[in-house]
Design an enzyme around this catalytic site. Structure first.
Site, PDB file in Angstrom:
ATOM      1  N   PHE A 108       0.855  -1.200   0.000  1.00 19.34           N
ATOM      2  CA  PHE A 108       0.000   0.000   0.000  1.00 19.34           C
ATOM      3  C   PHE A 108       0.882   1.237   0.000  1.00 19.34           C
ATOM      4  CE2 PHE A 108      -2.294   3.496   2.005  1.00 19.34           C
ATOM      5  CZ  PHE A 108      -3.409   3.546   1.185  1.00 19.34           C
ATOM      6  N   ASP A 156       9.125   2.481   1.840  1.00 16.27           N
ATOM      7  CA  ASP A 156       7.959   3.233   2.282  1.00 16.27           C
ATOM      8  C   ASP A 156       7.835   3.015   3.792  1.00 16.27           C
ATOM      9  OD1 ASP A 156       5.445   4.066   3.065  1.00 16.27           O
ATOM     10  OD2 ASP A 156       4.474   3.480   1.184  1.00 16.27           O
ATOM     11  N   LYS A 176       2.611  10.168   8.115  1.00 12.37           N
ATOM     12  CA  LYS A 176       1.879   9.742   9.309  1.00 12.37           C
ATOM     13  C   LYS A 176       2.400  10.364  10.620  1.00 12.37           C
ATOM     14  CE  LYS A 176      -0.971   6.106   7.687  1.00 12.37           C
ATOM     15  NZ  LYS A 176      -0.664   5.390   6.439  1.00 12.37           N
TER      16      LYS A 176
HETATM   17  C1  PLP Z   1      -0.844   5.668   4.990  1.00  8.63           C
HETATM   18  C2  PLP Z   1       0.153   5.155   4.048  1.00  8.63           C
HETATM   19  C3  PLP Z   1       0.390   5.789   2.819  1.00  8.63           C
HETATM   20  C4  PLP Z   1      -0.428   6.957   2.331  1.00  8.63           C
HETATM   21  O1  PLP Z   1      -0.328   8.070   3.137  1.00  8.63           O
HETATM   22  P1  PLP Z   1      -1.376   9.282   2.959  1.00  8.63           P
HETATM   23  O2  PLP Z   1      -0.875  10.328   3.903  1.00  8.63           O
HETATM   24  O3  PLP Z   1      -2.729   8.749   3.302  1.00  8.63           O
HETATM   25  O4  PLP Z   1      -1.311   9.700   1.542  1.00  8.63           O
HETATM   26  C5  PLP Z   1       1.403   5.280   2.026  1.00  8.63           C
HETATM   27  N1  PLP Z   1       2.134   4.217   2.401  1.00  8.63           N
HETATM   28  C6  PLP Z   1       1.918   3.586   3.567  1.00  8.63           C
HETATM   29  C7  PLP Z   1       2.764   2.409   3.930  1.00  8.63           C
HETATM   30  C8  PLP Z   1       0.913   4.012   4.418  1.00  8.63           C
HETATM   31  O5  PLP Z   1       0.679   3.364   5.565  1.00  8.63           O
END
Ligand code: PLP
Length: 410
Positions: free
Chosen positions: A131, A218, A247
């Site tokens: 994700f 990520d 986050k």
């Molecule tokens: C939450 C998340 C995203 C996206 O972040 P947003 O601030 O909602 O755009 C991308 N990668 C990971 C692993 C996430 O947990």
């Protein structure tokens, strides 16, 4: 409530509760009912709600300067870049406002890097169940067909392999000259709390070195202490080429970052990327304060200790539960996989246990408590989750919000 909702797009399946204030790991609704927060705004408010030092720094900076523009130097942005560099070994930072934007920057860097090598159609290797966000590029990079449905045409330029499977990556080495980078979460969050093994991450690092691929991590959900280290990749003792963060970086104040080292850190030329709000003085100063507090209070280490306690507690409490397939996680990133769809548990946890949880991939309860939790609160999360899973949905439990009220006060 329904009237308000009627003016909002239906992008979210919302619970019929709204909170008016919070403190630490606790939240209250308008009726004064107290809840225990085991998701921290989905890994965002790691310092808890209404942290007094965060509140104070926001107020102070808001009274001085919110925004100028990236046309000018921004001192707090330079400070934050330096601080994050010292923690990660990365050399340069680009600041934005969200995780998806941080990944967009990383993906643009990967493509630029490819074009520099003379690759006309550079491709990025991504993982099944990964994700990376909801913009078209990050949705295309994500490995969730259900979330992609309806949004074709997706962006080309991605190759997908199973997560935590080094042979799958190895089989592409040499076969696909267009690959320029690998984008991966050290622990898949939305994907159901899937921890990539340290051996896998080390071999992936070696393979990337051999092939000349960028290793892009990520760390939007895993970063900032969540897994029991400052960053998830540190458990494997490797250093990536690119790291994306968001986050918990602002504890709820929106900020994202794309960090890089080596040649890729200097790829963007003026005008090639940008963000109006990205890296404004307020966001960057808040993030610097988050770093100060996390370092001073040893929160990454606390996450390791509390995570062990949470995992052990859940395993002990749920060992005899026939519906529990697995309890897994790293630090305060914990998943409980059940043998059936359990989305309804989110609402039941709120009403019956006054507990905030999330369910991902339909069958996995995801717990992401704030890193400032105390032991009593961790044990209380275990108790409430165990009750939720072992008692029928008709059972109203009396204990919520009343239990050990003083002990719960962090
Ligand atoms: C939450 C998340 C995203 C996206 O972040 P947003 O601030 O909602 O755009 C991308 N990668 C990971 C692993 C996430 O947990």
């Amino acid at each position: 409530m329904t009237e308000h909702l009627s003016h909002l797009m239906r992008a979210y399946a919302r619970q019929p509760v709204s909170f008016v204030r919070g403190r630490g790991a606790r939240l209250w609704d308008a009726q004064g009912v107290e809840y225990l927060d085991a998701i921290a705004g989905v890994a965002v408010t790691s310092l808890g709600h209404a942290h007094p030092e965060i509140a104070a720094v926001i107020a102070e900076q808001a009274g001085m300067l919110l925004h100028t523009s990236n046309v000018f130097r921004i001192d707090w942005q330079e400070t934050l870049g330096e601080r994050l560099g010292a923690l990660t070994g990365m050399q340069k930072a680009f600041f934005c406002n969200s995780g998806a934007e941080a990944n967009e920057a990383a993906l643009k860097l990967a493509r630029l890097c490819g074009h520099q090598k003379g690759i006309a159609t550079p491709r990025v290797l991504v993982m099944e169940n990964g994700f990376h966000g909801r913009t078209i590029a990050t949705l295309s990079a994500s490995g969730n067909p259900a979330k992609q449905a309806g949004f074709a045409p997706l962006l080309p330029g991605f190759l997908r392999v199973p997560h935590d499977d080094i042979d799958a990556v190895r089989s592409l080495a040499g076969q696909s000259p267009d690959i320029v980078a690998v984008l991966i979460e050290p622990v898949q969050g939305e994907g159901g709390i899937r921890v990539a093994s340290t051996d896998y991450l080390r071999e992936l690092r070696m393979l990337c070195d051999q092939q000349g691929w960028l290793l892009m991590l990520d760390e939007i959900q895993t970063g900032m202490g969540r897994t029991g280290a400052w960053f998830g990749y540190q458990h494997a003792g490797i250093v990536p080429d690119v790291i994306t963060l968001a986050k918990a970086l602002g504890n709820g104040f929106p900020i994202g970052a794309c960090l890089a080292r080596g040649a890729v850190a200097d790829l963007f030329a003026p005008g090639q990327h940008g963000s109006t709000f990205g890296g404004n003085p307020l966001a960057c100063r808040v993030a610097c304060t988050v770093l100060d507090i996390m370092a001073r209070d040893g929160l990454p280490m606390r996450a390791a200790v509390l995570g062990e306690r949470l995992l052990a507690g859940l395993r002990k409490a749920l060992v005899a539960h026939p519906g529990v397939r697995a309890v897994r996680g790293q630090g305060l990133m914990v998943g409980i996989e059940l043998d059936q769809d359990c989305k309804a548990l989110v609402g039941r946890a709120l009403t019956e246990q006054r507990l905030l949880i999330t369910v991902t991939r339909d069958t996995t309860i995801r717990l992401l408590p704030p890193l400032i939790c105390n032991e009593v609160q961790i044990d209380e999360i275990v108790r409430r989750v165990a009750h939720l899973l072992t008692h029928g949905s008709d059972r109203e439990l009396p204990a919520c919000g009343v239990v050990a009220q003083t002990a719960l006060t962090a």
